[in-house]
Design a protein around this motif. Structure first.
Motif, PDB file in Angstrom:
ATOM      1  N   THR A   1       0.420  -1.176   0.031  1.00  0.00           N
ATOM      2  CA  THR A   1      -0.050   0.325  -0.052  1.00  0.00           C
ATOM      3  C   THR A   1       0.785   1.210   0.508  1.00  0.00           C
ATOM      4  OG1 THR A   1      -0.143  -0.194   2.364  1.00  0.00           O
ATOM      5  CG2 THR A   1      -1.933  -1.271   1.321  1.00  0.00           C
ATOM      6  N   LYS A   2       1.718   1.054   0.261  1.00  0.00           N
ATOM      7  CA  LYS A   2       2.928   2.340   0.631  1.00  0.00           C
ATOM      8  C   LYS A   2       3.609   2.541  -0.741  1.00  0.00           C
ATOM      9  CE  LYS A   2       2.499   4.357   4.468  1.00  0.00           C
ATOM     10  NZ  LYS A   2       2.093   5.878   5.180  1.00  0.00           N
ATOM     11  N   PHE A   3       4.183   1.152  -1.188  1.00  0.00           N
ATOM     12  CA  PHE A   3       4.849   1.267  -2.945  1.00  0.00           C
ATOM     13  C   PHE A   3       4.465   1.097  -3.700  1.00  0.00           C
ATOM     14  CE2 PHE A   3       7.747   0.103   1.212  1.00  0.00           C
ATOM     15  CZ  PHE A   3       9.563   0.668   0.685  1.00  0.00           C
ATOM     16  N   PRO A   4       4.376   2.414  -4.571  1.00  0.00           N
ATOM     17  CA  PRO A   4       3.263   2.409  -5.964  1.00  0.00           C
ATOM     18  C   PRO A   4       4.385   1.490  -7.038  1.00  0.00           C
ATOM     19  CG  PRO A   4       4.235   4.684  -5.497  1.00  0.00           C
ATOM     20  CD  PRO A   4       4.071   4.053  -3.971  1.00  0.00           C
ATOM     21  N   TYR A   5       3.569   0.962  -7.705  1.00  0.00           N
ATOM     22  CA  TYR A   5       4.941   0.403  -8.906  1.00  0.00           C
ATOM     23  C   TYR A   5       4.167   1.221 -10.119  1.00  0.00           C
ATOM     24  CZ  TYR A   5       0.398  -0.921 -11.015  1.00  0.00           C
ATOM     25  OH  TYR A   5      -1.206  -0.895 -11.335  1.00  0.00           O
ATOM     26  N   GLU A   6       3.516   2.520  -9.776  1.00  0.00           N
ATOM     27  CA  GLU A   6       3.941   3.199 -11.130  1.00  0.00           C
ATOM     28  C   GLU A   6       3.678   4.671 -10.432  1.00  0.00           C
ATOM     29  OE1 GLU A   6       1.806   4.121 -15.701  1.00  0.00           O
ATOM     30  OE2 GLU A   6       1.448   1.899 -14.664  1.00  0.00           O
TER      31      GLU A   6
ATOM     32  N   GLY B   1      -1.675  16.999 -10.930  1.00  0.00           N
ATOM     33  CA  GLY B   1      -1.666  16.185  -9.789  1.00  0.00           C
ATOM     34  C   GLY B   1      -0.655  15.057 -10.504  1.00  0.00           C
ATOM     35  N   ILE B   2      -0.841  14.135  -9.256  1.00  0.00           N
ATOM     36  CA  ILE B   2       0.268  12.802  -9.246  1.00  0.00           C
ATOM     37  C   ILE B   2      -0.822  11.722  -8.987  1.00  0.00           C
ATOM     38  CG2 ILE B   2       2.226  11.428  -8.635  1.00  0.00           C
ATOM     39  CD1 ILE B   2       3.637  14.440  -7.181  1.00  0.00           C
ATOM     40  N   ASN B   3      -1.108  10.373  -9.742  1.00  0.00           N
ATOM     41  CA  ASN B   3      -1.911   9.365  -9.909  1.00  0.00           C
ATOM     42  C   ASN B   3       0.472   8.098  -9.265  1.00  0.00           C
ATOM     43  OD1 ASN B   3      -3.836  10.322 -10.084  1.00  0.00           O
ATOM     44  ND2 ASN B   3      -2.731  10.021 -12.464  1.00  0.00           N
ATOM     45  N   PHE B   4      -0.728   7.136  -7.825  1.00  0.00           N
ATOM     46  CA  PHE B   4       0.466   6.233  -7.463  1.00  0.00           C
ATOM     47  C   PHE B   4      -0.525   5.256  -7.460  1.00  0.00           C
ATOM     48  CE2 PHE B   4       1.834  10.035  -5.409  1.00  0.00           C
ATOM     49  CZ  PHE B   4       3.226  10.403  -5.296  1.00  0.00           C
ATOM     50  N   TYR B   5       0.213   4.600  -8.360  1.00  0.00           N
ATOM     51  CA  TYR B   5      -0.954   2.904  -8.590  1.00  0.00           C
ATOM     52  C   TYR B   5       0.372   1.725  -7.673  1.00  0.00           C
ATOM     53  CZ  TYR B   5      -2.621   4.845 -13.185  1.00  0.00           C
ATOM     54  OH  TYR B   5      -2.883   6.365 -13.645  1.00  0.00           O
ATOM     55  N   THR B   6      -0.893   1.592  -7.114  1.00  0.00           N
ATOM     56  CA  THR B   6      -0.575   0.102  -5.484  1.00  0.00           C
ATOM     57  C   THR B   6      -1.821  -0.942  -6.338  1.00  0.00           C
ATOM     58  OG1 THR B   6      -2.145   1.370  -3.948  1.00  0.00           O
ATOM     59  CG2 THR B   6      -0.202   2.238  -3.896  1.00  0.00           C
ATOM     60  N   LEU B   7      -1.102  -1.795  -5.630  1.00  0.00           N
ATOM     61  CA  LEU B   7      -1.357  -3.045  -5.766  1.00  0.00           C
ATOM     62  C   LEU B   7      -2.759  -2.855  -5.948  1.00  0.00           C
ATOM     63  CD1 LEU B   7      -1.012  -5.212  -6.733  1.00  0.00           C
ATOM     64  CD2 LEU B   7      -1.098  -6.742  -4.357  1.00  0.00           C
ATOM     65  N   PHE B   8      -3.535  -2.616  -4.320  1.00  0.00           N
ATOM     66  CA  PHE B   8      -4.851  -1.759  -4.172  1.00  0.00           C
ATOM     67  C   PHE B   8      -5.881  -1.550  -4.643  1.00  0.00           C
ATOM     68  CE2 PHE B   8      -2.167  -4.783  -0.573  1.00  0.00           C
ATOM     69  CZ  PHE B   8      -2.804  -5.278  -1.012  1.00  0.00           C
TER      70      PHE B   8
ATOM     71  N   LYS C   1       0.006  15.956   1.993  1.00  0.00           N
ATOM     72  CA  LYS C   1      -1.089  16.057   3.313  1.00  0.00           C
ATOM     73  C   LYS C   1      -1.284  14.929   4.106  1.00  0.00           C
ATOM     74  CE  LYS C   1      -1.560  20.923   2.366  1.00  0.00           C
ATOM     75  NZ  LYS C   1      -2.614  21.551   2.120  1.00  0.00           N
ATOM     76  N   LYS C   2      -1.892  14.329   3.136  1.00  0.00           N
ATOM     77  CA  LYS C   2      -3.001  13.206   3.524  1.00  0.00           C
ATOM     78  C   LYS C   2      -1.545  12.103   4.320  1.00  0.00           C
ATOM     79  CE  LYS C   2      -6.595  14.021   1.168  1.00  0.00           C
ATOM     80  NZ  LYS C   2      -7.899  13.742   0.661  1.00  0.00           N
ATOM     81  N   ARG C   3      -0.251  11.480   3.344  1.00  0.00           N
ATOM     82  CA  ARG C   3      -0.219  10.034   3.078  1.00  0.00           C
ATOM     83  C   ARG C   3       1.433  10.191   3.215  1.00  0.00           C
ATOM     84  NH1 ARG C   3      -4.197   9.866  -0.848  1.00  0.00           N
ATOM     85  NH2 ARG C   3      -5.793   8.741   0.939  1.00  0.00           N
ATOM     86  N   SER C   4       2.446   9.359   2.757  1.00  0.00           N
ATOM     87  CA  SER C   4       3.609   9.234   2.129  1.00  0.00           C
ATOM     88  C   SER C   4       3.846   7.821   1.099  1.00  0.00           C
ATOM     89  CB  SER C   4       4.756   9.059   3.226  1.00  0.00           C
ATOM     90  OG  SER C   4       4.522  10.186   4.252  1.00  0.00           O
ATOM     91  N   PHE C   5       4.635   8.409   0.470  1.00  0.00           N
ATOM     92  CA  PHE C   5       4.554   6.740  -0.726  1.00  0.00           C
ATOM     93  C   PHE C   5       6.310   7.089  -0.510  1.00  0.00           C
ATOM     94  CE2 PHE C   5       0.846   8.907  -1.815  1.00  0.00           C
ATOM     95  CZ  PHE C   5       0.252   7.259  -1.865  1.00  0.00           C
ATOM     96  N   TYR C   6       6.830   5.155  -1.378  1.00  0.00           N
ATOM     97  CA  TYR C   6       8.247   5.292  -1.436  1.00  0.00           C
ATOM     98  C   TYR C   6       7.890   4.533  -2.793  1.00  0.00           C
ATOM     99  CZ  TYR C   6       8.074   6.832   3.149  1.00  0.00           C
ATOM    100  OH  TYR C   6       7.627   6.780   4.870  1.00  0.00           O
ATOM    101  N   VAL C   7       8.927   4.874  -3.431  1.00  0.00           N
ATOM    102  CA  VAL C   7       8.449   5.215  -4.969  1.00  0.00           C
ATOM    103  C   VAL C   7      10.792   4.125  -5.214  1.00  0.00           C
ATOM    104  CG1 VAL C   7       8.938   5.215  -7.526  1.00  0.00           C
ATOM    105  CG2 VAL C   7       8.016   6.375  -6.020  1.00  0.00           C
ATOM    106  N   LEU C   8      10.301   3.041  -5.275  1.00  0.00           N
ATOM    107  CA  LEU C   8      11.469   1.890  -5.252  1.00  0.00           C
ATOM    108  C   LEU C   8      12.281   2.675  -7.078  1.00  0.00           C
ATOM    109  CD1 LEU C   8      10.569  -1.454  -4.275  1.00  0.00           C
ATOM    110  CD2 LEU C   8      11.939   0.405  -2.821  1.00  0.00           C
ATOM    111  N   THR C   9      13.847   3.096  -7.297  1.00  0.00           N
ATOM    112  CA  THR C   9      14.298   3.378  -8.210  1.00  0.00           C
ATOM    113  C   THR C   9      15.964   2.692  -8.128  1.00  0.00           C
ATOM    114  OG1 THR C   9      15.640   5.366  -7.184  1.00  0.00           O
ATOM    115  CG2 THR C   9      13.083   5.291  -8.257  1.00  0.00           C
ATOM    116  N   THR C  10      16.638   2.476  -9.372  1.00  0.00           N
ATOM    117  CA  THR C  10      17.413   2.328  -9.989  1.00  0.00           C
ATOM    118  C   THR C  10      18.570   3.562 -10.519  1.00  0.00           C
ATOM    119  OG1 THR C  10      16.856   2.633 -12.038  1.00  0.00           O
ATOM    120  CG2 THR C  10      17.435   0.505 -10.857  1.00  0.00           C
ATOM    121  N   LEU C  11      19.234   3.644  -9.828  1.00  0.00           N
ATOM    122  CA  LEU C  11      20.271   4.760  -9.963  1.00  0.00           C
ATOM    123  C   LEU C  11      19.764   5.804 -11.342  1.00  0.00           C
ATOM    124  CD1 LEU C  11      22.088   6.508  -8.707  1.00  0.00           C
ATOM    125  CD2 LEU C  11      24.333   6.012 -10.736  1.00  0.00           C
TER     126      LEU C  11
END
Length: 123
Positions: free
Chosen positions: A54-59, A66-73, A98-108
């Motif tokens: 729920t915290k780590f979006p895949y896209e 705005g920004i769209n964050f796509y998580t599994l759910f 303001k509501k939540r935090s997201f963490y995006v995994l990245t490579t360099l």
């Protein structure tokens, strides 16, 4: 609209490891310990997995509004004005709203792509 997709292997690494830990635990260690410890262990592992999914979006995609964050759910839509902070490390980008935090995994290379996507947001 700019879009960033997380490397599938990088994104699925933790869920695969967690599922393997749960499977090994069920087959090997479940019979050799107390029932309440087994339940607590399994609940903790599942909780970690749900938080990750729920915290780590895949896209992530950004447009003018705005920004769209796509998580599994589900898909989260955050307005650009609600973005409070963006921090980047070599393998992780934290976007705090303001509501939540997201963490995006990245490579360099992915880090530079996300930097270019978010450079217009001055926070």
């Amino acid at each position: 609209m700019k879009r960033f997709k997380v490397n599938r292997g990088l994104y699925l690494l933790l869920p695969i490891i967690m599922v393997l830990i749960i499977a090994v635990y069920l087959f090997v260690l479940y019979k050799k310990s107390y029932t309440w410890i087994n339940i607590a262990n399994l609940m903790l592992d599942v909780l970690i997995l749900v938080i990750y999914l729920t915290k780590f979006p895949y896209e992530a995609s950004i447009d003018n509004e705005g920004i769209n964050f796509y998580t599994l759910f589900r898909k989260y839509r955050e307005k650009l004005l609600d973005i409070q902070e963006i921090r980047q490390a070599s393998f992780l980008t934290k976007i705090e709203t303001k509501k939540r935090s997201f963490y995006v995994l990245t490579t360099l290379n992915g880090r530079y792509i996300l930097y270019n996507m978010f450079k217009d947001i001055k926070k």
